[in-house]
Design a protein around this motif. Structure first.
Motif, short mmCIF file in Angstrom:
data_model
loop_
_atom_site.label_atom_id
_atom_site.label_comp_id
_atom_site.label_asym_id
_atom_site.label_seq_id
_atom_site.Cartn_x
_atom_site.Cartn_y
_atom_site.Cartn_z
N UNK A 1 12.03 -8.26 0.52
CA UNK A 1 12.95 -7.57 -0.39
C UNK A 1 12.18 -6.49 -1.13
N UNK A 2 12.87 -5.42 -1.45
CA UNK A 2 12.28 -4.32 -2.21
C UNK A 2 12.99 -4.20 -3.55
N UNK A 3 12.18 -3.98 -4.60
CA UNK A 3 12.71 -3.81 -5.95
C UNK A 3 12.07 -2.59 -6.60
N UNK A 4 12.84 -1.92 -7.45
CA UNK A 4 12.33 -0.82 -8.25
C UNK A 4 12.26 -1.29 -9.71
N UNK A 5 11.11 -1.10 -10.34
CA UNK A 5 10.97 -1.50 -11.74
C UNK A 5 10.54 -0.31 -12.58
N UNK A 6 11.44 0.12 -13.43
CA UNK A 6 11.14 1.19 -14.39
C UNK A 6 10.51 0.54 -15.61
N UNK A 7 9.59 1.22 -16.23
CA UNK A 7 8.86 0.68 -17.37
C UNK A 7 9.81 0.13 -18.44
N UNK B 1 12.53 13.35 -3.22
CA UNK B 1 12.17 12.67 -4.46
C UNK B 1 12.66 13.40 -5.71
N UNK B 2 13.12 12.60 -6.67
CA UNK B 2 13.53 13.09 -7.98
C UNK B 2 12.59 12.54 -9.03
N UNK B 3 12.56 13.20 -10.20
CA UNK B 3 11.71 12.71 -11.28
C UNK B 3 12.05 11.26 -11.62
N UNK B 4 13.33 10.93 -11.53
CA UNK B 4 13.81 9.60 -11.89
C UNK B 4 13.40 8.51 -10.92
N UNK B 5 12.79 8.91 -9.80
CA UNK B 5 12.31 7.91 -8.85
C UNK B 5 10.95 7.35 -9.26
N UNK B 6 10.36 7.92 -10.28
CA UNK B 6 9.07 7.43 -10.77
C UNK B 6 9.25 6.00 -11.28
N UNK B 7 8.50 5.08 -10.70
CA UNK B 7 8.66 3.66 -11.04
C UNK B 7 7.62 2.85 -10.30
N UNK B 8 7.59 1.56 -10.59
CA UNK B 8 6.78 0.61 -9.84
C UNK B 8 7.69 0.01 -8.77
N UNK B 9 7.29 0.11 -7.52
CA UNK B 9 8.07 -0.42 -6.42
C UNK B 9 7.43 -1.73 -5.97
N UNK C 1 0.84 -1.19 0.00
CA UNK C 1 0.00 0.00 0.00
C UNK C 1 0.87 1.24 0.00
N UNK C 2 0.39 2.34 -0.61
CA UNK C 2 -0.80 2.37 -1.47
C UNK C 2 -0.51 1.74 -2.83
N UNK C 3 -1.52 1.61 -3.67
CA UNK C 3 -1.31 1.04 -5.00
C UNK C 3 -0.76 2.08 -5.96
N UNK C 4 -1.20 3.31 -5.78
CA UNK C 4 -0.72 4.42 -6.61
C UNK C 4 -0.43 5.63 -5.73
N UNK C 5 0.54 6.42 -6.17
CA UNK C 5 0.95 7.57 -5.38
C UNK C 5 1.50 8.63 -6.32
N UNK C 6 1.09 9.86 -6.11
CA UNK C 6 1.65 10.97 -6.89
C UNK C 6 2.28 11.96 -5.93
N UNK C 7 3.55 12.26 -6.18
CA UNK C 7 4.29 13.19 -5.34
C UNK C 7 4.98 14.22 -6.23
N UNK C 8 5.46 15.28 -5.60
CA UNK C 8 6.24 16.27 -6.33
C UNK C 8 7.70 16.19 -5.91
N UNK C 9 8.56 16.71 -6.75
CA UNK C 9 9.99 16.68 -6.48
C UNK C 9 10.30 17.27 -5.11
N UNK C 10 11.22 16.61 -4.38
CA UNK C 10 11.63 17.11 -3.08
C UNK C 10 10.84 16.53 -1.92
N UNK D 1 4.62 4.73 -8.24
CA UNK D 1 4.97 6.07 -7.77
C UNK D 1 5.24 6.98 -8.97
N UNK D 2 4.56 8.10 -8.98
CA UNK D 2 4.78 9.12 -10.00
C UNK D 2 5.28 10.38 -9.33
N UNK D 3 6.43 10.88 -9.77
CA UNK D 3 7.00 12.11 -9.22
C UNK D 3 6.89 13.19 -10.28
N UNK D 4 6.20 14.27 -9.92
CA UNK D 4 5.97 15.36 -10.89
C UNK D 4 6.86 16.56 -10.61
#
Lengths: 114, 109
Positions: A33-39, A81-89, A7-16, A111-114
């Protein structure tokens, strides 16, 4: 039995900003274990915890941190947060932390970082 | 270091066979195979351990060549449900699981 829940399933944040992602492993599993998956890419290893101790860390900056609680659930924190952190965790649980352990993945937090 | 998968993508018709390869430059203790469908979590298929036998069931099997640090996933008589992205994960002894970039498999009717 319930699978791995995130949780959550989706999240939108801004830089910083800072974000906390949560994971509950399969009942009886002691490793998370935690993994980051970029599209378009494979999952990239971030952390592994077993019995509340960090067992492994991937090539991620110190802005990424995690912990595991006595009930074996886990949190992943990302600061500044940076824009590049946008990914599926993805969170994955396993019975043990040894070699050859089968991983069971949750559906992830997008996670979407705007 | 990330294992290398080939091919990057493959399109099949139902009933055809496919082979997906995974290779590493490092000595491996185990190789894992997972399948991920669009918008879903990766699902475990099988693990091959160093010194172990070829594993599989029915139409999906895999092998692990320890000398070459290579693994292959064999899908025979493919079905529509086999479509997805296949990832291999390589594990050095006592180390984390590192996934390849994936192979996109599409089965057409």
């Amino acid at each position: 039995d319930a699978g791995v829940t995130q949780s959550p399933t989706h999240l939108i944040k801004t830089r910083g900003q800072q974000v906390t992602l949560r994971c509950s492993p399969i009942s009886g599993h002691k490793s998370v274990s935690w993994y980051q998956q970029v599209l378009g890419q494979g999952p990239q290893f971030i952390f592994q915890y077993y019995e509340k101790e960090e067992r492994g860390r991937g090539n991620f900056p110190d802005r990424f941190s995690a912990r595991q609680f006595p009930n074996y659930s886990s949190e992943l924190n990302v600061n500044a947060l940076l824009l590049g952190d946008s990914a599926l965790y993805l969170c994955a649980s396993s019975d043990g932390a040894g070699v050859g352990e089968k991983l069971f993945f949750g559906s992830g937090t997008q996670l979407s970082v705007l | 270091q990330q294992p290398v998968q080939s091919p990057q993508a493959v399109i099949l018709r139902e009933g055809e066979d496919a082979v997906i390869n995974c290779s590493s430059s490092k000595a491996l203790y185990s190789v894992h195979w997972y399948r991920q469908k669009h918008g879903e979590a990766p699902v475990f298929l099988m693990i091959l351990l160093k010194g172990g036998e070829q594993k599989g069931h029915e139409k999906i099997s895999a092998s692990f060549n320890e000398k070459k640090q290579q693994s292959s996933l064999y899908l025979t008589a493919s079905q529509l449900s086999y479509s997805g992205t296949y990832f291999c994960g390589s594990q050095e002894y006592g180390n984390k699981l590192v996934f390849g970039a994936g192979t996109i498999l599409r089965v057409k009717s």
